[in-house]
Design a protein around this motif. Structure first.
Motif, PDB file in Angstrom:
ATOM      1  N   GLY A 117       0.811  -1.218   0.000  1.00 16.87           N
ATOM      2  CA  GLY A 117       0.000   0.000   0.000  1.00 16.87           C
ATOM      3  C   GLY A 117       0.842   1.264   0.000  1.00 16.87           C
ATOM      4  N   LEU A 158       7.448  12.445  -7.945  1.00 13.62           N
ATOM      5  CA  LEU A 158       6.828  12.782  -6.669  1.00 13.62           C
ATOM      6  C   LEU A 158       6.637  14.297  -6.696  1.00 13.62           C
ATOM      7  CD1 LEU A 158       6.140  11.922  -3.718  1.00 13.62           C
ATOM      8  CD2 LEU A 158       8.485  12.458  -3.143  1.00 13.62           C
ATOM      9  N   ILE A 175       0.499  16.584  -7.823  1.00 18.23           N
ATOM     10  CA  ILE A 175      -0.198  15.317  -8.093  1.00 18.23           C
ATOM     11  C   ILE A 175      -1.014  14.935  -6.864  1.00 18.23           C
ATOM     12  CG2 ILE A 175       0.124  12.843  -8.533  1.00 18.23           C
ATOM     13  CD1 ILE A 175       2.504  13.578 -10.279  1.00 18.23           C
TER      14      ILE A 175
HETATM   15  P1  ADP Z   1      -2.170   3.493  -2.821  1.00 13.87           P
HETATM   16  O1  ADP Z   1      -3.400   3.383  -3.660  1.00 13.87           O
HETATM   17  O2  ADP Z   1      -0.986   2.750  -3.426  1.00 13.87           O
HETATM   18  O3  ADP Z   1      -2.360   3.169  -1.381  1.00 13.87           O
HETATM   19  P2  ADP Z   1      -2.513   6.368  -3.136  1.00 13.87           P
HETATM   20  O4  ADP Z   1      -2.735   6.518  -4.599  1.00 13.87           O
HETATM   21  O5  ADP Z   1      -3.699   6.430  -2.231  1.00 13.87           O
HETATM   22  O6  ADP Z   1      -1.697   5.028  -2.844  1.00 13.87           O
HETATM   23  O7  ADP Z   1      -1.418   7.421  -2.717  1.00 13.87           O
HETATM   24  C1  ADP Z   1      -1.004   7.604  -1.378  1.00 13.87           C
HETATM   25  C2  ADP Z   1      -0.764   9.099  -1.162  1.00 13.87           C
HETATM   26  O8  ADP Z   1       0.338   9.507  -1.965  1.00 13.87           O
HETATM   27  C3  ADP Z   1      -1.947   9.964  -1.585  1.00 13.87           C
HETATM   28  O9  ADP Z   1      -2.091  11.033  -0.691  1.00 13.87           O
HETATM   29  C4  ADP Z   1      -1.560  10.478  -2.967  1.00 13.87           C
HETATM   30  O10 ADP Z   1      -2.130  11.730  -3.280  1.00 13.87           O
HETATM   31  C5  ADP Z   1      -0.065  10.560  -2.835  1.00 13.87           C
HETATM   32  N1  ADP Z   1       0.619  10.374  -4.120  1.00 13.87           N
HETATM   33  C6  ADP Z   1       0.490   9.330  -4.984  1.00 13.87           C
HETATM   34  N2  ADP Z   1       1.288   9.482  -6.054  1.00 13.87           N
HETATM   35  C7  ADP Z   1       1.944  10.652  -5.886  1.00 13.87           C
HETATM   36  C8  ADP Z   1       2.936  11.387  -6.654  1.00 13.87           C
HETATM   37  N3  ADP Z   1       3.400  10.921  -7.788  1.00 13.87           N
HETATM   38  N4  ADP Z   1       3.347  12.582  -6.141  1.00 13.87           N
HETATM   39  C9  ADP Z   1       2.880  13.040  -4.953  1.00 13.87           C
HETATM   40  N5  ADP Z   1       1.986  12.415  -4.185  1.00 13.87           N
HETATM   41  C10 ADP Z   1       1.509  11.230  -4.644  1.00 13.87           C
END
Ligand code: ADP
Length: 369
Positions: free
Chosen positions: A118, A315, A319
């Motif tokens: 996750g 990152l 986003i």
């Molecule tokens: P997962 O589905 O793998 O658990 P999420 O998509 O919910 O992960 O992302 C976890 C957190 O990281 C969220 O707050 C999301 O906005 C942030 N996040 C995801 N990808 C990026 C990125 N490329 N840059 C900055 N923040 C990101």
């Protein structure tokens, strides 16, 4: 508080009647799971009965919920062609659909987005991928199967409860032109549930079969993170066209992503490629780029495994802000570099999915009269 057991629940459920017999004796109670006071099961009815059995489901849920020792009761109504109401009494396994049963008959391609663990940005990638596919003019559905933290409704800016216009199946919710259904609509957010394979199967089947998805070119599924039994069962029973693996550079270093690849290989689902998320860091002040520890690992790993490397996403706070506020970057700033990166990934994913569909069609014998 008294200890709640399957036996006690079945006893209570035997007071719920369907016609002249109770639902336990009729074999309508399936997939019963009890964990720390949380109860989940399916009430199985023949397809022609469908949503008309809602009062029975509700009564079953209310009666179980009212039992001493029960903290939550989640009961889903499942239509099964073999449910004739005359089955043996049991509280056994949930109905597992056959691999080739048409769960989503109007959907051309089904693409799973998965990750080894996750927090790697799987949901963020899923919504942006879905939006980029929409921008190609495709009819897109998004199924949020991330039972541990359903975040798609929030990322697509959707709230409220789904309704049913035909009284039989639920209408999908719509956000930014994408049809969406989520585990988040099915299970109360405040209700902690320990999911086990059969429960997930029951709920997921319902999200596919009992939702009026209509005709779609592509359905993107946000899979639960990880590569355990739950994920394996899903990969096995959903007719997937292919899977996309999302990983961070660190995740690659720790080999979590490789587990994801192996899982899909185990059940013969083609992996369409790997996306490296949080690949490098763009400074919000100066715009300068810094590589994150072991950046580039996904490309190397993909090359090593003979997989397609679909692209890298940095990152970047933008986003995060855009997806977390319900307006993901592909829709929010379609001309940005990041949106373009997602679109390039979507282009490859769609081309690869089409190749798979063509190969499958060619391999299926035609019936000539
Ligand atoms: P997962 O589905 O793998 O658990 P999420 O998509 O919910 O992960 O992302 C976890 C957190 O990281 C969220 O707050 C999301 O906005 C942030 N996040 C995801 N990808 C990026 C990125 N490329 N840059 C900055 N923040 C990101």
């Amino acid at each position: 508080m008294s200890l709640i057991t399957e036996e006690k629940i079945l006893k209570t459920l035997s007071t719920v009647m369907d016609g002249d017999r109770n639902i336990v004796d009729k074999g309508m109670v399936q997939g019963l799971q009890v964990q720390d006071g949380h109860v989940i099961f399916a009430v199985v009815v023949p397809p022609q009965v469908g949503a008309k059995a809602e009062p029975i489901r509700k009564e079953a849920e209310e009666k179980v919920h009212a039992m001493d020792g029960v903290l939550s009761a989640t009961v889903v109504l499942t239509a099964d062609k073999d449910a004739d109401g005359g089955g043996a009494p049991q509280g056994g396994k949930a109905p597992i659909p056959e691999k080739n049963a048409p769960l989503l008959p109007g959907v051309k391609a089904i693409i799973a987005v998965a990750s080894g663990k996750g927090g790697v940005g799987k949901s963020t990638t899923t919504v942006n991928l879905a939006l980029a596919l929409r921008d190609k003019g495709l009819r897109v559905g998004l199924l949020d199967a991330d039972i541990y933290g359903p975040s798609i409704p929030r990322m697509l800016g959707i709230s409220g409860d789904p309704e049913s216009s035909d009284g039989q199946r639920l209408d999908p919710m719509v956000g930014h032109g994408i049809k969406c259904m989520s585990m988040g609509f099915l299970v109360d957010e405040d209700t902690p549930i320990i999911w086990r394979g059969p429960m997930v199967q029951t709920a997921l089947t319902q999200l596919m079969r009992d939702v009026a998805w209509g005709e779609l070119d592509v359905m993107v599924i946000d899979m639960p993170p990880g590569t355990g039994d739950v994920q394996l069962t899903m990969a096995q029973h959903v007719p997937l066209t292919g899977a996309v693996i999302v990983s961070t550079p660190q995740d690659i270093a720790l080999l979590d992503a490789r587990k994801g690849l192996n899982m899909f290989r185990q059940v013969d689902v083609p992996v369409l490629g790997i996306v490296e998320n949080m690949s490098y860091f763009t400074c919000p002040h100066c715009g300068g780029r810094t590589d994150v520890f072991s950046h580039g690992g996904a490309k190397e790993e993909a090359d090593l495994l003979g997989m397609t490397f679909l692209g890298e996403i940095p990152l970047d706070i933008v986003i995060r802000e855009t997806s977390d506020s319900g307006h993901p970057i592909v829709d929010h700033t379609p001309d940005s570099e990041h949106a373009k990166a997602y679109k390039a990934i979507a282009e490859q994913v769609w081309n690869k999915a089409c190749e798979r569909l063509e190969a499958k069609a060619a391999a299926t014998p035609r019936i000539v009269q």
